[in-house]
Write an enzyme that holds these catalytic residues in place. Structure first.
Site, PDB file in Angstrom:
ATOM      1  N   LYS A   1      54.071  11.660  32.338  1.00 25.38           N
ATOM      2  CA  LYS A   1      54.474  12.658  33.016  1.00 25.38           C
ATOM      3  C   LYS A   1      54.141  14.030  32.853  1.00 25.38           C
ATOM      4  O   LYS A   1      52.907  14.452  32.596  1.00 25.38           O
ATOM      5  CB  LYS A   1      55.580  12.965  31.814  1.00 25.38           C
ATOM      6  CG  LYS A   1      56.690  11.726  31.700  1.00 25.38           C
ATOM      7  CD  LYS A   1      57.432  11.225  33.005  1.00 25.38           C
ATOM      8  CE  LYS A   1      57.657   9.584  32.874  1.00 25.38           C
ATOM      9  NZ  LYS A   1      59.099   9.561  32.211  1.00 25.38           N
TER      10      LYS A   1
HETATM   11  C1  LIG Z   1      60.231   8.481  31.231  1.00 25.71           C
HETATM   12  C2  LIG Z   1      61.834   9.259  31.715  1.00 25.71           C
HETATM   13  C3  LIG Z   1      62.817   9.396  30.687  1.00 25.71           C
HETATM   14  C4  LIG Z   1      62.269   9.206  29.637  1.00 25.71           C
HETATM   15  O1  LIG Z   1      61.837  10.336  28.953  1.00 25.71           O
HETATM   16  P1  LIG Z   1      60.639   9.407  27.140  1.00 25.71           P
HETATM   17  O2  LIG Z   1      60.506  10.972  27.265  1.00 25.71           O
HETATM   18  O3  LIG Z   1      59.942   8.442  27.355  1.00 25.71           O
HETATM   19  O4  LIG Z   1      61.932   9.723  26.288  1.00 25.71           O
HETATM   20  C5  LIG Z   1      64.170   9.601  31.082  1.00 25.71           C
HETATM   21  N1  LIG Z   1      64.293   9.139  32.476  1.00 25.71           N
HETATM   22  C6  LIG Z   1      62.940   9.346  34.067  1.00 25.71           C
HETATM   23  C7  LIG Z   1      63.681   9.770  35.186  1.00 25.71           C
HETATM   24  C8  LIG Z   1      62.019   8.422  32.827  1.00 25.71           C
HETATM   25  O5  LIG Z   1      61.210   8.401  33.628  1.00 25.71           O
END
Ligand SMILES: *Cc1c(COP(=O)(O)O)cnc(C)c1O
Length: 363
Positions: free
Chosen positions: A176
């Site tokens: 991310k």
């Molecule tokens: C990665 C992601 C999540 C979940 O994030 P985590 O930190 O891995 O729990 C939720 N929504 C979207 C759109 C994502 O890409």
């Protein structure tokens, strides 16, 4: 191997983590609050509450909003399953609305007037335009899933400032925009929601020092969703480079556009409209021969990915009723979507390899 996404860790990040390891707190120390304050300042909200993941953050946001049995929570089919699961965790029902094929984001014009809640996902880092309330009656709750979109902005300001919604959730998973290893955050301008989020992340516990310094009561069925100080230190250090990260991602995206625009078989992702900043968490092209191109690039060590298997394709989604044809655009897009490598440490040579491999495939 050239991954579609990966973290970019610098010496400052390492020093920040080591510093915590040498200190007195591993969890729930001063770093959590510093990271929360840094995120709140960055996205311009009053409050930010850290969580162990964005999944936990989404769960907490749904809980804090009072969503539960009988509520329909509308979101996009083109998202990670965690988005829809948040509704399930609180006993609400996830519902899906088709995407706008141009932006690949939820088509808010289709939101029914009776919607209890909507969770717009800023897919790939392109913000959903929440300024044009296409809904006649505003949904009771708006929770933004901004897992892809820290650093993106709209004419209203940074994504996460909650100018058109109640809460925004971020992810700090390594792929991310910034990472804390694992981690998440909810931002809000509502003091009451912020307080509920804090209680929920720590067993529903409320301290009552007037009855003794030790005294606390579990008032709600909360969870243990806390972030550690180690994670918060990494996250806060990473946040210092967010502008550079977003700039790099935009440069890489521009270069893809420039070098791939002549390939007729490729549909390039939508650019940010005037006044918006794209976060480019993903560079998701659309291509008819997706399967072949996917296999071709993977064989060459280019770790492309598909985002996402639509929410309603998963067996867990048997609780969602989908009228035939109602999610046509999402299904059509899914058949073609392919995420090319994009992350701040992707080198020009690596990007060239991706570009030339794609050209070889089509020649
Ligand atoms: C990665 C992601 C999540 C979940 O994030 P985590 O930190 O891995 O729990 C939720 N929504 C979207 C759109 C994502 O890409």
């Amino acid at each position: 191997m050239i991954p579609y996404g990966r973290q970019s860790i610098g010496e400052d990040d390492i020093a920040a983590v080591v510093n915590v390891l040498r200190g007195d707190w591993l969890t729930q120390g001063p770093e959590i609050e510093s990271f929360e304050t840094a995120i709140a300042d960055y996205v311009q909200t009053k409050y930010a509450v850290a969580f162990s993941s964005c999944t936990a953050a989404l769960h907490a946001a749904h809980w804090a909003a009072g969503l539960g049995a009988g509520d329909n929570v509308f979101t996009s089919p083109i998202t990670f399953i965690a988005t829809a699961n948040a509704a399930r965790y609180v006993g609400a029902t996830p519902s899906l609305i088709d995407i706008d094929p141009d932006t690949l984001n939820i088509n808010l014009a289709r939101l029914p007037d009776t919607a209890g809640a909507v969770v717009p996902v800023h897919f790939a880092g392109l913000p959903v335009d929440l300024r044009q309330p296409s809904w006649h009656e505003e949904p009771r709750v708006v929770i933004e899933d901004a897992a892809h979109a820290l650093g993106a902005s709209t004419p209203d300001g940074p994504v996460g400032n909650c100018s058109r919604g109640d809460m925004t959730c971020f992810s700090f998973h390594p792929v991310k925009p910034i990472t804390s290893g694992e981690g998440g955050m909810v931002t809000t301008n509502d003091a009451d929601l912020a307080e509920k989020l804090r209680i929920f992340r720590s067993h529903g516990i409320v301290r009552k020092p007037e009855q003794g310094e030790w005294y606390y009561e579990a008032t709600e069925l909360g969870m243990h969703y806390r972030m550690t100080d180690v994670q918060a230190a990494l996250g806060r250090s990473q946040l210092k480079r967010i502008d550079f990260f977003i700039e790099r991602r935009n440069e890489i995206a521009e270069r893809y556009r420039d070098k791939l625009r002549d390939i007729e078989e490729l549909v390039l992702p939508p650019a940010a409209p005037a006044g918006f900043t794209h976060g480019y968490h993903l560079f998701a092209v659309r291509v008819e021969r997706r399967r072949e191109l996917f296999d071709f690039l993977r064989q060459r060590g280019i770790w492309v990915q598909v985002h996402y298997v639509p929410v309603h394709f998963h067996p867990i989604s048997r609780d969602i009723s989908v009228q035939p044809g109602s999610l046509r655009e999402a299904e059509y897009a899914y058949e073609r979507l392919l995420s090319l490598p994009i992350h701040p440490s992707l080198t020009v040579a690596e990007q060239d390899e991706v570009i030339s491999s794609i050209k070889t495939f089509f020649s």
